[in-house]
Design an enzyme around this catalytic site. Structure first.
Site, short mmCIF file in Angstrom:
data_model
loop_
_atom_site.label_atom_id
_atom_site.label_comp_id
_atom_site.label_asym_id
_atom_site.label_seq_id
_atom_site.Cartn_x
_atom_site.Cartn_y
_atom_site.Cartn_z
N CYS A 113 17.67 40.96 -0.48
CA CYS A 113 17.87 42.35 -0.07
C CYS A 113 18.53 43.12 -1.21
O CYS A 113 19.59 42.73 -1.72
CB CYS A 113 18.76 42.39 1.17
SG CYS A 113 19.41 44.03 1.56
N GLU A 114 17.91 44.23 -1.62
CA GLU A 114 18.44 44.98 -2.75
C GLU A 114 19.69 45.79 -2.40
O GLU A 114 20.36 46.31 -3.29
CB GLU A 114 17.38 45.91 -3.34
CG GLU A 114 16.94 47.04 -2.44
CD GLU A 114 15.83 47.87 -3.07
OE1 GLU A 114 15.91 49.10 -2.97
OE2 GLU A 114 14.91 47.30 -3.66
N HIS A 115 20.01 45.91 -1.11
CA HIS A 115 21.18 46.68 -0.71
C HIS A 115 22.46 45.87 -0.65
O HIS A 115 23.55 46.41 -0.84
CB HIS A 115 20.93 47.33 0.66
CG HIS A 115 19.78 48.29 0.65
ND1 HIS A 115 18.78 48.28 1.60
CD2 HIS A 115 19.46 49.28 -0.21
CE1 HIS A 115 17.90 49.23 1.32
NE2 HIS A 115 18.29 49.84 0.23
N HIS A 116 22.33 44.57 -0.36
CA HIS A 116 23.53 43.73 -0.26
C HIS A 116 23.41 42.43 -1.06
O HIS A 116 24.34 41.63 -1.08
CB HIS A 116 23.82 43.38 1.21
CG HIS A 116 24.11 44.58 2.05
ND1 HIS A 116 23.14 45.22 2.81
CD2 HIS A 116 25.25 45.29 2.24
CE1 HIS A 116 23.68 46.25 3.44
NE2 HIS A 116 24.95 46.31 3.12
N GLN A 154 11.65 44.93 2.41
CA GLN A 154 10.43 44.26 2.88
C GLN A 154 9.22 45.19 2.83
O GLN A 154 8.09 44.75 2.57
CB GLN A 154 10.65 43.72 4.29
CG GLN A 154 9.54 42.79 4.77
CD GLN A 154 9.90 42.07 6.06
OE1 GLN A 154 11.05 41.72 6.27
NE2 GLN A 154 8.92 41.86 6.92
N HIS A 182 16.63 38.60 7.75
CA HIS A 182 17.45 39.22 6.73
C HIS A 182 18.91 38.85 6.95
O HIS A 182 19.49 39.19 7.99
CB HIS A 182 17.30 40.75 6.78
CG HIS A 182 15.94 41.24 6.40
ND1 HIS A 182 15.72 42.10 5.34
CD2 HIS A 182 14.71 40.99 6.93
CE1 HIS A 182 14.42 42.36 5.25
NE2 HIS A 182 13.79 41.70 6.20
N CYS A 184 21.39 40.10 5.58
CA CYS A 184 22.25 41.28 5.63
C CYS A 184 22.40 41.77 7.07
O CYS A 184 23.31 42.55 7.37
CB CYS A 184 21.70 42.39 4.74
SG CYS A 184 20.04 42.95 5.14
#
Length: 222
Positions: A113-116, A154, A182, A184
């Site tokens: 996940c690119e956010h976390h 995704q 996920h 996250c």
């Protein structure tokens, strides 16, 4: 962006999985440094992160962690960022003149996940109808793996795989379903252990519901 309001905005955008385009956002100088140079810098910065968390970096168990993380980032879980790691894909003439759907189901993938920067773990199901070209089955797995090995959402991941297959196979008759857990979601925030995320992308003959249903029925049998 340093204010509390800016940080709240980052949280909102991250949790809503905003994506700017189907291309992974990379700087123009992303590959100026060598892998060894990148690993050296990541090792340095990760050592500082661990120290900031109060860990004793003289401990034998922790002292090598920054290097291991740097090596893992560059050579393994984010290796799909570098075009030199893109698999060489060969296609062949459809000499058997097989004109029905070909499906490969349950392709395992691991992404991040690119956010976390937490894992995304799931399965991809791919179907296509040849326009005269066919691809080796293992190459489908390699394409999924390559685009998975980068920071992702995704929605972008499935688009990148879809666009690659359309280009390689020279057809719009491609359909993909991806199902993933996920971390996250399951290990932070709401901490929902049971939910998973599904995405679908298709074109060509799969715009017709009957053909999509044939694909769904085939992957259910796997």
């Amino acid at each position: 962006m340093n204010t509390v309001l800016d940080r709240e905005l980052i949280e909102i955008l991250g949790d809503n999985h905003q994506a700017t385009s189907a291309d992974t956002p990379l700087r123009a100088d992303a590959f100026v440094k060598s892998d060894a140079q990148k690993m050296e810098r990541i090792e340095h910065h990760f050592h500082a992160i661990m120290e900031e968390m109060g860990l004793d970096m003289t401990d034998d168990s922790l002292s090598g962690t920054p290097f291991r993380v740097a090596k893992m980032y560059i050579q393994e879980i984010f290796s799909g960022l570098d075009p030199k790691n893109k698999p060489k894909i060969s296609v062949f003439e459809n000499s058997y003149h097989y004109d029905k759907m070909l499906v490969e189901a349950n392709i395992n993938f691991n992404s991040t996940c690119e956010h976390h920067f937490l894992p995304i773990v799931g399965k991809a199901h791919i179907g296509y109808v040849s326009s005269g070209k066919v691809i080796g089955l293992s190459k489908l797995n390699r394409i999924v793996d390559y685009y998975s090995r980068r920071p992702q959402v995704q929605e972008r991941l499935i688009m990148q795989i879809f666009n690659e297959l359309k280009t390689v196979l020279e057809t719009d008759n491609v359909i993909i379903v991806m199902e993933a857990k996920h971390l996250c979601v399951s290990s932070r925030g709401i901490k929902d252990e049971t939910s998973f995320t599904s995405t679908i992308q298709y074109g060509g003959i799969f715009n017709e519901k009957e053909n999509r249903n044939d694909f769904f029925n085939m992957i259910k049998q796997e």
